[in-house]
Design a protein around this motif. Structure first.
Motif, PDB file in Angstrom:
ATOM      1  N   ASN A   1      13.346 -13.790  22.095  1.00 37.36           N
ATOM      2  CA  ASN A   1      12.208 -13.306  22.881  1.00 37.36           C
ATOM      3  C   ASN A   1      11.177 -12.566  22.044  1.00 37.36           C
ATOM      4  OD1 ASN A   1      13.335 -14.010  25.615  1.00 37.36           O
ATOM      5  ND2 ASN A   1      14.925 -12.640  24.854  1.00 37.36           N
ATOM      6  N   ILE A   2      11.009 -12.998  20.797  1.00 36.24           N
ATOM      7  CA  ILE A   2      10.050 -12.326  19.915  1.00 36.24           C
ATOM      8  C   ILE A   2       8.641 -12.847  20.232  1.00 36.24           C
ATOM      9  CG2 ILE A   2       9.332 -12.001  17.521  1.00 36.24           C
ATOM     10  CD1 ILE A   2      12.350 -12.458  16.812  1.00 36.24           C
ATOM     11  N   ILE A   3       7.741 -11.908  20.533  1.00 32.93           N
ATOM     12  CA  ILE A   3       6.370 -12.342  20.811  1.00 32.93           C
ATOM     13  C   ILE A   3       5.442 -12.084  19.632  1.00 32.93           C
ATOM     14  CG2 ILE A   3       6.549 -12.202  23.320  1.00 32.93           C
ATOM     15  CD1 ILE A   3       5.079  -9.521  23.167  1.00 32.93           C
ATOM     16  N   PHE A   4       5.930 -11.249  18.699  1.00 28.96           N
ATOM     17  CA  PHE A   4       5.112 -10.979  17.519  1.00 28.96           C
ATOM     18  C   PHE A   4       6.011 -10.577  16.366  1.00 28.96           C
ATOM     19  CE2 PHE A   4       3.048  -8.031  14.659  1.00 28.96           C
ATOM     20  CZ  PHE A   4       1.909  -8.735  14.314  1.00 28.96           C
ATOM     21  N   VAL A   5       5.717 -11.100  15.181  1.00 29.86           N
ATOM     22  CA  VAL A   5       6.446 -10.649  13.997  1.00 29.86           C
ATOM     23  C   VAL A   5       5.510 -10.649  12.794  1.00 29.86           C
ATOM     24  CG1 VAL A   5       7.364 -12.956  13.443  1.00 29.86           C
ATOM     25  CG2 VAL A   5       8.577 -10.935  12.641  1.00 29.86           C
ATOM     26  N   TYR A   6       5.655  -9.631  11.967  1.00 32.49           N
ATOM     27  CA  TYR A   6       4.845  -9.532  10.750  1.00 32.49           C
ATOM     28  C   TYR A   6       5.724  -9.035   9.618  1.00 32.49           C
ATOM     29  CZ  TYR A   6       1.570  -7.745   7.297  1.00 32.49           C
ATOM     30  OH  TYR A   6       0.912  -7.492   6.130  1.00 32.49           O
ATOM     31  N   GLN A   7       5.605  -9.682   8.483  1.00 33.01           N
ATOM     32  CA  GLN A   7       6.288  -9.213   7.277  1.00 33.01           C
ATOM     33  C   GLN A   7       5.241  -9.145   6.194  1.00 33.01           C
ATOM     34  OE1 GLN A   7       7.427  -9.140   3.564  1.00 33.01           O
ATOM     35  NE2 GLN A   7       7.341 -11.270   4.151  1.00 33.01           N
ATOM     36  N   GLY A   8       5.036  -7.977   5.633  1.00 28.18           N
ATOM     37  CA  GLY A   8       4.052  -7.869   4.563  1.00 28.18           C
ATOM     38  C   GLY A   8       3.618  -6.427   4.381  1.00 28.18           C
ATOM     39  N   GLU A   9       2.554  -6.241   3.625  1.00 26.37           N
ATOM     40  CA  GLU A   9       2.062  -4.894   3.361  1.00 26.37           C
ATOM     41  C   GLU A   9       1.438  -4.292   4.619  1.00 26.37           C
ATOM     42  OE1 GLU A   9      -0.766  -2.490   0.215  1.00 26.37           O
ATOM     43  OE2 GLU A   9      -0.069  -4.513  -0.263  1.00 26.37           O
ATOM     44  N   VAL A  10       1.695  -3.012   4.833  1.00 24.05           N
ATOM     45  CA  VAL A  10       1.163  -2.340   6.021  1.00 24.05           C
ATOM     46  C   VAL A  10      -0.017  -1.456   5.619  1.00 24.05           C
ATOM     47  CG1 VAL A  10       1.692  -0.747   7.896  1.00 24.05           C
ATOM     48  CG2 VAL A  10       3.424  -2.371   7.127  1.00 24.05           C
TER      49      VAL A  10
ATOM     50  N   PRO B   1       2.001  -4.765 -11.908  1.00 23.58           N
ATOM     51  CA  PRO B   1       2.550  -3.431 -11.659  1.00 23.58           C
ATOM     52  C   PRO B   1       2.123  -2.844 -10.307  1.00 23.58           C
ATOM     53  CG  PRO B   1       0.696  -3.267 -13.137  1.00 23.58           C
ATOM     54  CD  PRO B   1       0.829  -4.722 -12.774  1.00 23.58           C
ATOM     55  N   VAL B   2       2.363  -3.595  -9.256  1.00 19.36           N
ATOM     56  CA  VAL B   2       1.990  -3.107  -7.926  1.00 19.36           C
ATOM     57  C   VAL B   2       3.267  -2.762  -7.173  1.00 19.36           C
ATOM     58  CG1 VAL B   2       0.830  -3.684  -5.763  1.00 19.36           C
ATOM     59  CG2 VAL B   2      -0.034  -4.585  -7.923  1.00 19.36           C
ATOM     60  N   LYS B   3       3.247  -1.605  -6.551  1.00 15.47           N
ATOM     61  CA  LYS B   3       4.415  -1.196  -5.761  1.00 15.47           C
ATOM     62  C   LYS B   3       4.536  -2.060  -4.514  1.00 15.47           C
ATOM     63  CE  LYS B   3       4.827   3.669  -6.965  1.00 15.47           C
ATOM     64  NZ  LYS B   3       4.689   5.021  -6.418  1.00 15.47           N
ATOM     65  N   ASP B   4       5.768  -2.258  -4.106  1.00 14.04           N
ATOM     66  CA  ASP B   4       6.031  -3.088  -2.943  1.00 14.04           C
ATOM     67  C   ASP B   4       6.020  -2.219  -1.677  1.00 14.04           C
ATOM     68  OD1 ASP B   4       7.039  -4.638  -0.947  1.00 14.04           O
ATOM     69  OD2 ASP B   4       8.870  -5.224  -1.996  1.00 14.04           O
ATOM     70  N   LYS B   5       4.922  -2.332  -0.923  1.00 10.62           N
ATOM     71  CA  LYS B   5       4.787  -1.519   0.291  1.00 10.62           C
ATOM     72  C   LYS B   5       4.992  -2.355   1.544  1.00 10.62           C
ATOM     73  CE  LYS B   5       0.904   1.169  -0.996  1.00 10.62           C
ATOM     74  NZ  LYS B   5      -0.154   2.022  -0.481  1.00 10.62           N
ATOM     75  N   THR B   6       5.802  -3.387   1.417  1.00  7.07           N
ATOM     76  CA  THR B   6       5.964  -4.290   2.546  1.00  7.07           C
ATOM     77  C   THR B   6       6.936  -3.731   3.581  1.00  7.07           C
ATOM     78  OG1 THR B   6       7.693  -5.471   1.383  1.00  7.07           O
ATOM     79  CG2 THR B   6       5.462  -6.352   1.201  1.00  7.07           C
ATOM     80  N   ALA B   7       6.771  -4.220   4.791  1.00  7.07           N
ATOM     81  CA  ALA B   7       7.629  -3.799   5.895  1.00  7.07           C
ATOM     82  C   ALA B   7       7.723  -4.948   6.894  1.00  7.07           C
ATOM     83  CB  ALA B   7       7.052  -2.570   6.563  1.00  7.07           C
ATOM     84  N   LEU B   8       8.555  -4.746   7.900  1.00 12.73           N
ATOM     85  CA  LEU B   8       8.713  -5.733   8.958  1.00 12.73           C
ATOM     86  C   LEU B   8       8.334  -5.083  10.291  1.00 12.73           C
ATOM     87  CD1 LEU B   8      10.013  -8.582   9.758  1.00 12.73           C
ATOM     88  CD2 LEU B   8      12.009  -7.235  10.386  1.00 12.73           C
ATOM     89  N   LEU B   9       7.525  -5.775  11.076  1.00 10.73           N
ATOM     90  CA  LEU B   9       7.149  -5.281  12.411  1.00 10.73           C
ATOM     91  C   LEU B   9       7.441  -6.396  13.404  1.00 10.73           C
ATOM     92  CD1 LEU B   9       3.590  -4.018  11.375  1.00 10.73           C
ATOM     93  CD2 LEU B   9       5.681  -2.644  11.459  1.00 10.73           C
ATOM     94  N   MET B  10       8.099  -6.041  14.494  1.00 10.51           N
ATOM     95  CA  MET B  10       8.495  -7.072  15.441  1.00 10.51           C
ATOM     96  C   MET B  10       8.382  -6.552  16.867  1.00 10.51           C
ATOM     97  SD  MET B  10      11.783  -9.104  14.102  1.00 10.51           S
ATOM     98  CE  MET B  10      12.969  -8.708  15.320  1.00 10.51           C
ATOM     99  N   ILE B  11       7.876  -7.380  17.744  1.00 11.57           N
ATOM    100  CA  ILE B  11       7.789  -6.986  19.149  1.00 11.57           C
ATOM    101  C   ILE B  11       8.396  -8.093  19.992  1.00 11.57           C
ATOM    102  CG2 ILE B  11       6.211  -6.420  21.055  1.00 11.57           C
ATOM    103  CD1 ILE B  11       4.318  -5.461  18.692  1.00 11.57           C
TER     104      ILE B  11
ATOM    105  N   MET C   1      13.004 -17.397  17.070  1.00  9.84           N
ATOM    106  CA  MET C   1      12.118 -16.389  17.654  1.00  9.84           C
ATOM    107  C   MET C   1      12.116 -16.509  19.163  1.00  9.84           C
ATOM    108  SD  MET C   1       8.843 -16.197  15.091  1.00  9.84           S
ATOM    109  CE  MET C   1       7.891 -15.097  16.142  1.00  9.84           C
ATOM    110  N   GLN C   2      12.114 -17.737  19.641  1.00 10.72           N
ATOM    111  CA  GLN C   2      12.108 -17.966  21.081  1.00 10.72           C
ATOM    112  C   GLN C   2      13.390 -17.432  21.720  1.00 10.72           C
ATOM    113  OE1 GLN C   2      12.229 -22.023  22.601  1.00 10.72           O
ATOM    114  NE2 GLN C   2      10.248 -21.653  23.551  1.00 10.72           N
TER     115      GLN C   2
END
Lengths: 187, 124
Positions: free
Chosen positions: A15-24, A79-89, A11-12
């Motif tokens: 130059n990633i200052i923020f990352v999220y993986q999961g449901e939005v 039976p839950v739909k996968d609504k995950t995504a990746l967000l990165m700054i 990540m360093q």
């Protein structure tokens, strides 16, 4: 645990200052915006740059929130739909970059790809015209304001949008979008 | 008619629509996921007001940020005010923006170009 250090270094290095993986969710989008806004504020970034980064971030995050295609459940007991995504700054010397990644139905790819290519080919003046056409409803055939977000991202970014469609299976791909905002304020 | 006041949140603007005092303003930030849901009340209020407006209506907008779903709703508001203007009422839209915010100035110019109603750009 041995992976932790390599995650950190990776990540360093990028130059990633923020990352999220999961449901939005809407609440999550709010929290991320708040956090990044505080971060930009605290680091004394140029006001104009800060506003642009925030604007682009709002559109990118809300774009994912509104348009991601959820994957069907894989576990029959859950039976839950996968609504995950990746967000990165990330913050580089010259640019901030905002990357989002989410699943998309393969059927939707040709239209989205054509739209992104059209936006990337457009000049500043053409983007402005396109924005007005979609805003007033004479542009793209699709309903509502879908499509306005990406044009706005391109206008505020002032740079070409990066994108990729990574095949996942015969129905879905993983769509990633990268928008850059210059840290050097225009004169 | 009943006044409409909506307090601001981290994602929605402050709205004051007061026909008794002649105050019409939308200020702050407008970045809700569901902009249509938020602006429905505002649009309904203006629709009702436009049936018998004051001799003069000056509508102030001063937004720090707004998302693209809000931009469509703003256009809907402007269209209603444009209709009042075309019906012969005195209507002015005042688009306030921070003097160093070129993007917001440009957005104001974009709207100005699309509308046929007095639309003033006010750097502050």
């Amino acid at each position: 645990m041995s992976m932790t250090y390599s995650y950190y270094k990776n990540m360093q290095l990028n130059n990633i200052i923020f990352v999220y993986q999961g449901e939005v969710t809407a609440d999550l989008v709010s929290s991320i915006l708040q956090m990044i806004e505080n971060k930009l504020e605290g680091e004394g970034e140029d006001r104009k740059v800060k506003k642009r980064v925030f604007n682009v971030m709002v559109e990118c995050l809300q774009n994912v929130y509104h348009h991601l295609d959820a994957l069907p459940p894989t576990d029959p007991n859950n039976p839950v739909k996968d609504k995950t995504a990746l967000l990165m700054i990330g913050r580089e010397e010259k640019d901030y970059y905002i990357i989002t990644g989410n699943h998309i139905l393969n059927d939707r790819i040709p239209e989205l790809k054509a739209r992104l290519d059209r936006i990337n080919r457009a000049t500043k003046e053409e983007l402005k015209q396109l924005y007005q056409e979609v805003l007033t409803g004479s542009g793209f055939s699709e309903k509502g304001t879908a499509g306005l977000g990406i044009i706005d991202i391109a206008r505020k970014s002032g740079q070409k949008l990066g994108y990729d469609f990574h095949p996942v299976n015969d129905r879905y791909s993983f769509f990633s979008l990268e928008a850059r905002v210059s840290r050097i304020p225009e004169k | 008619m009943r006044n409409l006041v909506i307090e601001p949140t981290s994602k929605t603007p402050k709205v004051i629509l007061n026909a008794d005092l002649g105050i019409f303003e939308i200020t702050g930030r407008s970045i809700p996921e569901d902009a249509i849901g938020f602006y429905r009340k505002v649009l309904d209020w203006i629709e009702e007001y436009s049936k018998s407006p004051l001799p003069e209506t000056t509508f102030k907008f001063h937004l720090e940020y707004f998302n693209t779903s809000s931009s469509k709703c703003l256009l809907d508001i402007f269209r209603k005010l444009e209709r009042m203007h075309k019906a012969g009422h005195k209507v002015t839209i005042r688009w306030h923006y921070d003097a160093d915010d070129e993007d917001m100035a440009e957005t104001g110019q974009d709207y100005q170009a699309l509308l046929d109603v007095p639309f003033e750009l006010v750097p502050v």
